[in-house]
Design a protein around this motif. Structure first.
Motif, short mmCIF file in Angstrom:
data_model
loop_
_atom_site.label_atom_id
_atom_site.label_comp_id
_atom_site.label_asym_id
_atom_site.label_seq_id
_atom_site.Cartn_x
_atom_site.Cartn_y
_atom_site.Cartn_z
N GLU A 90 0.82 -1.16 -0.03
CA GLU A 90 -0.19 0.23 -0.23
C GLU A 90 0.88 1.25 0.03
OE1 GLU A 90 -2.61 -0.34 3.26
OE2 GLU A 90 -3.97 -1.90 2.36
N ASN A 91 1.98 1.20 0.31
CA ASN A 91 2.93 2.44 0.42
C ASN A 91 3.49 2.54 -1.00
OD1 ASN A 91 5.29 3.98 0.73
ND2 ASN A 91 4.99 3.68 3.11
N LYS A 92 3.14 3.84 -1.69
CA LYS A 92 3.61 3.97 -2.95
C LYS A 92 4.84 4.60 -3.11
CE LYS A 92 -0.59 3.54 -4.59
NZ LYS A 92 -0.98 2.24 -5.07
N LYS A 93 5.70 5.20 -2.06
CA LYS A 93 6.95 5.38 -1.95
C LYS A 93 7.66 3.99 -2.13
CE LYS A 93 6.55 9.72 0.08
NZ LYS A 93 7.05 10.53 1.07
N ILE A 94 7.26 3.10 -1.28
CA ILE A 94 8.19 2.01 -1.03
C ILE A 94 7.99 1.12 -2.34
CG2 ILE A 94 8.18 -0.36 0.02
CD1 ILE A 94 9.27 1.73 1.55
N GLN A 95 6.74 1.01 -2.87
CA GLN A 95 6.69 0.56 -4.33
C GLN A 95 7.55 1.14 -5.42
OE1 GLN A 95 4.37 -2.33 -5.18
NE2 GLN A 95 5.11 -2.41 -3.13
N LYS A 96 7.59 2.44 -5.58
CA LYS A 96 8.41 3.13 -6.19
C LYS A 96 9.96 2.84 -6.06
CE LYS A 96 9.03 7.77 -8.39
NZ LYS A 96 10.28 8.61 -8.22
N MET A 97 10.45 2.72 -4.94
CA MET A 97 11.80 2.49 -4.61
C MET A 97 11.98 1.06 -4.81
SD MET A 97 13.90 2.37 -0.80
CE MET A 97 12.58 1.23 -0.36
N ALA A 98 11.07 0.02 -4.64
CA ALA A 98 11.62 -1.06 -4.94
C ALA A 98 11.61 -1.42 -6.45
CB ALA A 98 10.28 -1.94 -4.29
N ASP A 99 10.82 -0.76 -7.32
CA ASP A 99 11.07 -0.88 -8.56
C ASP A 99 12.10 -0.25 -9.29
OD1 ASP A 99 9.65 -1.46 -11.31
OD2 ASP A 99 9.19 0.84 -11.33
N TYR A 168 14.29 1.49 5.29
CA TYR A 168 14.19 1.52 3.78
C TYR A 168 14.80 2.98 3.47
CZ TYR A 168 10.90 -2.14 4.39
OH TYR A 168 10.15 -3.37 4.54
N GLY A 169 14.91 4.06 4.03
CA GLY A 169 15.49 5.11 3.46
C GLY A 169 17.10 4.75 3.36
N ALA A 175 21.90 2.01 -1.94
CA ALA A 175 21.92 1.55 -3.17
C ALA A 175 22.10 2.67 -4.56
CB ALA A 175 20.44 0.83 -3.55
N THR A 176 21.51 3.74 -3.97
CA THR A 176 21.87 4.77 -5.16
C THR A 176 23.30 5.36 -5.07
OG1 THR A 176 19.69 5.61 -4.77
CG2 THR A 176 21.30 7.04 -5.69
N ARG A 177 23.79 5.49 -3.68
CA ARG A 177 25.21 5.79 -3.56
C ARG A 177 26.24 4.84 -4.31
NH1 ARG A 177 25.08 6.61 1.43
NH2 ARG A 177 25.64 4.47 2.11
N ASN A 178 25.95 3.53 -4.10
CA ASN A 178 26.85 2.36 -4.80
C ASN A 178 26.68 2.42 -6.10
OD1 ASN A 178 28.40 1.76 -2.58
ND2 ASN A 178 26.47 0.55 -1.68
N ARG A 179 25.49 2.73 -6.76
CA ARG A 179 25.22 2.56 -8.21
C ARG A 179 26.11 3.83 -8.87
NH1 ARG A 179 19.23 2.49 -9.60
NH2 ARG A 179 19.24 3.04 -7.56
N LYS A 180 26.36 4.93 -8.04
CA LYS A 180 26.86 6.16 -8.68
C LYS A 180 28.50 5.95 -8.60
CE LYS A 180 23.31 9.37 -7.78
NZ LYS A 180 22.94 10.47 -6.93
N ALA A 181 29.11 5.10 -7.58
CA ALA A 181 30.31 4.81 -7.78
C ALA A 181 30.98 4.11 -8.95
CB ALA A 181 30.68 3.85 -6.48
#
Length: 181
Positions: A90-99, A168-169, A175-181
Motif C-alpha cells: 500500500e505504500n506508494k513510495k516503497i513500491q516506487k523505490m522497490a521498482d 528503507y531510506g 543503493a543509490t550511492r553505490n550505483r554512482k560509484a
C-alpha cells in the motif's frame, strides 16, 4: 506429426528450420523489448513490480545490473508476514523505490543457503544483497550487514510500522550511492 517424420520428409525441413530459428530469436527480441517481462506473482507484495521467479534468476539479474537484490522471506499463513505485505504493497513510495532500485525476489519457503539466514530462519525478513558490479570493497554477492531492521535479535525483521522509516531510506541511499560509484 511426430518429430521423426519431420526429419524423414524433406519438405518439412525448411519449416523446421524456421521454427528453430524463431525459438532462438524470441529471447533476443524479448530482451530488447521496451515492454517489461511479466514475472512470478508477487503474492500481494506489489503486483505492478517485476519479480524474479527463482533465486538463480534474481542472482543473475543482480550480478548483471547495478541494483541490489531484495529478498523477502514470508509465509502465507503468518499474521506478521501478512501485515508487512499489506503495508509494503500500500505504500506508494516503497513500491516506487522497490521498482527503481532493487531486483525483487519473494520466497514463501525457507532456503538451505546459510548466506540467506545470517542470524537465523524467521519470517518475515528482508535481506539486501550487494551486486558485484557495484565495485564495493567486498565484490561477492553477500547480505548487506549495514542495512538492517531495528531488532538486535532479528536483524532483518521488519514490521508494518517500519515501512517508510529510516531502514528503507538507508537501503535506498546505500543503493543509490553505490550505483554512482
Amino acid at each position: 506429426m511426430r518429430l521423426e517424420l519431420l526429419f524423414r520428409d524433406q519438405h518439412y525441413l525448411p519449416r523446421l528450420g524456421v521454427l528453430l530459428t524463431t525459438v532462438r530469436i524470441i529471447p533476443t527480441l524479448l530482451s530488447k523489448s521496451h515492454v517489461p517481462l511479466r514475472s512470478a506473482p508477487s503474492p500481494g507484495w506489489g503486483d505492478e513490480l517485476i519479480w524474479a521467479q527463482t533465486y538463480e534468476e534474481a542472482l543473475y539479474r543482480a550480478k548483471s545490473s547495478t541494483k541490489f537484490l531484495m529478498v523477502i522471506f514470508h509465509l502465507e499463513n503468518c499474521p506478521h508476514s501478512s501485515a508487512l505485505k499489506k503495508a509494503f504493497a500500500e505504500n506508494k513510495k516503497i513500491q516506487k523505490m522497490a521498482d527503481e532500485d532493487f531486483i525483487l525476489l519473494n520466497l514463501v519457503f525457507e532456503t538451505t543457503d546459510k548466506h540467506l539466514s545470517p542470524d537465523g530462519q524467521y519470517v518475515p525478513r528482508i535481506l539486501f544483497l550487494a551486486s558485484p558490479s557495484l565495485r564495493l570493497a567486498d565484490p561477492s554477492l553477500t547480505v548487506r550487514a549495514d542495512i538492517t531492521g531495528r531488532y538486535a535479535d532479528r536483524l532483518y525483521a521488519y514490521e508494518p510500522s517500519d515501512v517508510g522509516l529510516r531502514e528503507y531510506g538507508s537501503a535506498r541511499r546505500s543503493a543509490t550511492r553505490n550505483r554512482k560509484a
